[in-house]
Design an enzyme around this catalytic site. Structure first.
Site, PDB file in Angstrom:
ATOM      1  N   ASP A  82       0.847  -1.194   0.000  1.00 13.17           N
ATOM      2  CA  ASP A  82       0.000   0.000   0.000  1.00 13.17           C
ATOM      3  C   ASP A  82       0.888   1.252   0.000  1.00 13.17           C
ATOM      4  OD1 ASP A  82      -2.414   1.432   0.112  1.00 13.17           O
ATOM      5  OD2 ASP A  82      -2.353   1.535   2.299  1.00 13.17           O
ATOM      6  N   HIS A  83       0.599   2.187  -0.876  1.00 13.69           N
ATOM      7  CA  HIS A  83       1.363   3.440  -0.971  1.00 13.69           C
ATOM      8  C   HIS A  83       2.864   3.193  -1.150  1.00 13.69           C
ATOM      9  CE1 HIS A  83      -2.007   6.122  -0.309  1.00 13.69           C
ATOM     10  NE2 HIS A  83      -2.374   5.367   0.721  1.00 13.69           N
ATOM     11  N   ASP A 104       1.901   5.009  -5.670  1.00 16.11           N
ATOM     12  CA  ASP A 104       1.213   6.275  -5.406  1.00 16.11           C
ATOM     13  C   ASP A 104       2.016   7.437  -5.976  1.00 16.11           C
ATOM     14  OD1 ASP A 104      -0.109   8.478  -4.477  1.00 16.11           O
ATOM     15  OD2 ASP A 104      -0.008   7.944  -2.354  1.00 16.11           O
ATOM     16  N   HIS A 174      -7.727   9.975   4.539  1.00 20.37           N
ATOM     17  CA  HIS A 174      -7.004   9.013   5.368  1.00 20.37           C
ATOM     18  C   HIS A 174      -7.104   9.377   6.858  1.00 20.37           C
ATOM     19  CE1 HIS A 174      -4.628   8.278   1.555  1.00 20.37           C
ATOM     20  NE2 HIS A 174      -4.814   7.041   1.961  1.00 20.37           N
ATOM     21  N   ASN A 225     -10.221   0.538   1.480  1.00 19.17           N
ATOM     22  CA  ASN A 225      -9.128   0.375   2.435  1.00 19.17           C
ATOM     23  C   ASN A 225      -9.607   0.778   3.826  1.00 19.17           C
ATOM     24  OD1 ASN A 225      -7.636  -0.241   0.188  1.00 19.17           O
ATOM     25  ND2 ASN A 225      -6.095   1.343   0.481  1.00 19.17           N
TER      26      ASN A 225
END
Length: 276
Positions: A82-83, A104, A174, A225
C-alpha cells in the site's frame, strides 16, 4: 494455498456487485485476526503493508508473513503493498513475494504520474503481480488536504497506465476517526462512466457503513481500504488487557487477548461489503 493477486479478487467483485476489504496491517496480531475474520465470513481479504508498517518490519519479512497466512487460509488472500512511493519500494515488494503493488504518484503532475505508474505496472505484470494506481490526491485528517479526481484525467490515467485498479479521491480522507459526510456520489458516477477499471477508496474508515454497502453493491468501487477503525479496536482491546492486571509483563499473553475482539470488529467491517 489461496494466495491471490488483486485482479483475482477484484474482477469477480466488479461482476458480482460486492467489494473486497483492503485491511491495513501493522503486525502479526492484526494480520492473523484479519484472515481469521475473512475465513469466518467466507470472503477474500487484501492484507496491506503501508508506510508505517514497513518502517516497523522490512518488506521481505512482511512478504513471508502474508504468504504464510495465505497458504493456511481457506479464502483468497492478497499480499498487497500500500502506498509504494518509489519504483524501488515496488521492486522490493515484488521480489519479497507480494502479489499486488500500489504505486502512489498522486502528488505529481498527471503526465509524470502516468509515466511512472505505467512503468511500475509493466514491471508488476511481467512478474505476474497486479498494480493499483492513484489519480487525485487523497488527503489526511488534520494534515494535507485532498485534490479531487477529475473524471477526464481519470479516463486518461486508466487508459494509458495499464493498471488493474484505480484509487480515486471523491471526498475520502485518510486517518479519519469519525464517519462524517460520506463520498461525492456525483463525482463517482462521472468517473465510472469513463472507465471499466475496479475503483478503490482509500480512507474507508471515514465512510458511513450504509454508504459502503450501497457503493459496494451498486458501483464500480470494488475495494475499500480500512485501517483506522481497526487500529482503534486493537488499541482498545490492548489497553483493556494491559490494565486488567498491571503486574503482567509477558507481551505474548497480553497480545493474545486482542485477537477475539479484533476478529469480531473485522467481521463487522467485512459484512458491509458483501453482495446483496
Amino acid at each position: 494455498m489461496t494466495l491471490a493477486t488483486l485482479s483475482d479478487v477484484l474482477q469477480p467483485a466488479l461482476r458480482g456487485g460486492y467489494a473486497v476489504a483492503g485491511l491495513v496491517t501493522l503486525g502479526w496480531e492484526d494480520m492473523r485476526a484479519y484472515v481469521a475474520a475473512a475465513e469466518a465470513e467466507n470472503v477474500p481479504v487484501i492484507l496491506q503493508a503501508g508506510p508505517s508498517c514497513r518502517e516497523h518490519t522490512p518488506l521481505p519479512i512482511l512478504g513471508k508473513m502474508f504468504r504464510y497466512l495465505a497458504e493456511q487460509a481457506s479464502v483468497p488472500v492478497v499480499a498487497h503493498l500500500d502506498h509504494g512511493y518509489t519504483a524501488e519500494d515496488c521492486r522490493i515488494a515484488i521480489d519479497s513475494g507480494f502479489t499486488s503493488v500500489m504505486f502512489d504518484g498522486s502528488r505529481t503532475p498527471l503526465a509524470q504520474n502516468i509515466e511512472d505508474t505505467a512503468a511500475i505496472a509493466d514491471i508488476a505484470h511481467a512478474a505476474g503481480v497486479s498494480c493499483e494506481g492513484e489519480i487525485g490526491f487523497v488527503g489526511y485528517s488534520g494534515g494535507e488536504g485532498s485534490a479531487g479526481t477529475d473524471p477526464d484525467e481519470a479516463a486518461k490515467f486508466a487508459r494509458e497506465t495499464g493498471i488493474d485498479a484505480m484509487a480515486i479521491s471523491v471526498g475520502n480522507v485518510h486517518l479519519q476517526q469519525e464517519k462524517q459526510g460520506g463520498l461525492d456520489q456525483t463525482r463517482i458516477r462521472a468517473i465510472e462512466a469513463v472507465t471499466d477499471l475496479p475503483l478503490v477508496i482509500h480512507g474507508g474508515s471515514g465512510v458511513p457503513v450504509a454508504q459502503r454497502t450501497a457503493l459496494a453493491q451498486r458501483s464500480k468501487i470494488c475495494k475499500f481500504n480500512i485501517g483506522t477503525e481497526l487500529r482503534m479496536a486493537f488499541g482498545e482491546a490492548l489497553r483493556e488487557a494491559v490494565n486488567k492486571d498491571p503486574a503482567r509483563f509477558d507481551r505474548v499473553q497480553i497480545l493474545k487477548e486482542t485477537h477475539d475482539p479484533l476478529v469480531a470488529k473485522t467481521r463487522h467491517v467485512l459484512r458491509a461489503f458483501k453482495g446483496g
